[in-house]
Design an enzyme around this catalytic site. Structure first.
Site, PDB file in Angstrom:
ATOM      1  N   ASN A  62     106.030  37.025  28.171  1.00 28.87           N
ATOM      2  CA  ASN A  62     106.995  37.388  27.137  1.00 28.87           C
ATOM      3  C   ASN A  62     108.052  36.309  26.879  1.00 28.87           C
ATOM      4  OD1 ASN A  62     107.756  39.245  25.195  1.00 28.87           O
ATOM      5  ND2 ASN A  62     109.319  40.167  26.530  1.00 28.87           N
ATOM      6  N   PRO A 112     106.951  36.369  37.057  1.00 30.88           N
ATOM      7  CA  PRO A 112     105.614  35.802  36.995  1.00 30.88           C
ATOM      8  C   PRO A 112     105.010  35.605  35.612  1.00 30.88           C
ATOM      9  CG  PRO A 112     105.504  38.106  37.697  1.00 30.88           C
ATOM     10  CD  PRO A 112     106.897  37.818  37.281  1.00 30.88           C
ATOM     11  N   ARG A 124      86.609  36.479  31.263  1.00 35.85           N
ATOM     12  CA  ARG A 124      87.333  37.164  30.185  1.00 35.85           C
ATOM     13  C   ARG A 124      88.688  36.523  29.890  1.00 35.85           C
ATOM     14  NH1 ARG A 124      88.573  41.631  34.422  1.00 35.85           N
ATOM     15  NH2 ARG A 124      90.808  41.261  34.594  1.00 35.85           N
ATOM     16  N   ARG A 172     106.000  44.777  24.253  1.00 35.50           N
ATOM     17  CA  ARG A 172     107.132  44.071  24.832  1.00 35.50           C
ATOM     18  C   ARG A 172     108.088  43.667  23.724  1.00 35.50           C
ATOM     19  NH1 ARG A 172     105.064  41.831  29.370  1.00 35.50           N
ATOM     20  NH2 ARG A 172     107.170  41.933  30.154  1.00 35.50           N
TER      21      ARG A 172
END
Length: 272
Positions: A170, A2, A129, A261
């Site tokens: 990522n 995802p 946000r 990450r």
DNA sequence: GTAGTATGCTAAG
DNA sequence: TTAGCCTACTACT
């Protein structure tokens, strides 16, 4: 799976399959049971994706919120009978057979970080946000560029910040920085506007391709040397992400930890 | 069987 | 900065 493309793909597919119909809503695994009861039997008006969030608009006026986190997945089944849940199904959305269909459409959600039924104000707070979502029509890079050029944080850190630009994860971080030739540790203040416009366009193109293909493919077939009708194998669809060597120049791919990450980059193609 | 991994994020310290 | 959480699938024994 995802990043933002997955979410928008789910939104599109589930709108097609489920919107406009009264649905059975349940929680085979149990943790969503109380919320499920509140909308069970209601009509699903639409499913909307924004960044990595999914919002379900129900005829009760309430809004379902789903965030997949790292592990969340949907399983879609079209069957003659109501299928047994496979694994830990937090939320099940299911149609009843009617005049137009004689099968059950079942959408099972497992492993989400967030899954709740809320008043519309909760969605408003979440959207407030989030930075601009490049997948959405009419989205603009202005806010992203303004934030980045004022920050001394590295661009590889900023790209993962969902309040600056949302939907990037990522894989797309590594790939978009590779394609635009920017070192992930370069401070935002050292990026110029033209570069950031190119970065936005790259991210937008990659994410939209991801929605279309239903998977992440950032390499061109020419660079990979794969014919147009041949499926690109898993692990071959990126330039730098999770590779040992750069697809373009063959140099050794570096790995550094940024924003919790592993960030992959090519020291030759992405000078500091 | 078991271990390891994963495209995410938040709250606690 | 770290721990914790959510689950499925693969590659090993």
């Amino acid at each position: 799976m995802p990043e933002g493309h997955t979410i928008h793909r789910y939104a599109r597919d589930q709108t097609q399959l489920l919107a406009g119909r009264a649905l059975r809503v349940s929680s085979p695994q149990g943790r969503f049971a109380d919320d499920a009861d509140r909308v069970d039997g209601a009509t699903l008006e639409s499913v909307m994706g924004y960044g990595k969030h999914l919002f379900y608009e129900w005829s009760t006026g309430e809004v379902g919120h789903v965030h997949l986190g790292l592990f969340g997945k949907y399983r879609v089944q079209e069957t003659d009978r109501s299928p047994e849940p496979i694994g830990a199904v937090r939320m099940r959305l299911q149609t009843e057979p009617d005049d137009s269909r004689d099968t059950y459409v079942t959408v099972d959600l497992s492993g989400p970080t967030a899954c709740s039924i809320d008043p519309p104000s909760v969605r408003a707070e979440i959207l407030a946000r989030l930075g601009p979502d490049p997948i959405r029509r009419g989205s603009k890079p202005d806010r992203m560029i303004a934030r980045v050029t004022r920050s001394s944080r590295g661009i590889g850190d900023l790209l993962m910040d969902q309040s600056i630009v949302c939907g990037v994860g990522n894989v797309y971080r590594a790939e978009a920085l590779f394609v635009t030739g920017i070192h992930p540790l370069r401070p935002g203040t050292d990026c110029d506007v033209a570069e950031l416009e190119a970065l936005w366009a790259t991210v937008q193109g990659m994410l939209r391709q991801g929605v279309k293909h239903g998977r992440i493919i950032t390499v061109s077939r020419e660079d990979l040397g794969v014919a147009p009708n041949v499926r690109i194998p898993r692990g071959e669809a990126t330039y730098a992400y999770k590779r040992d060597r750069c697809l373009r120049c063959g140099d050794e791919i570096r790995r550094i930890e940024i924003a919790n990450r592993t960030c992959y980059y090519c020291p030759t193609d992405q000078p500091f």
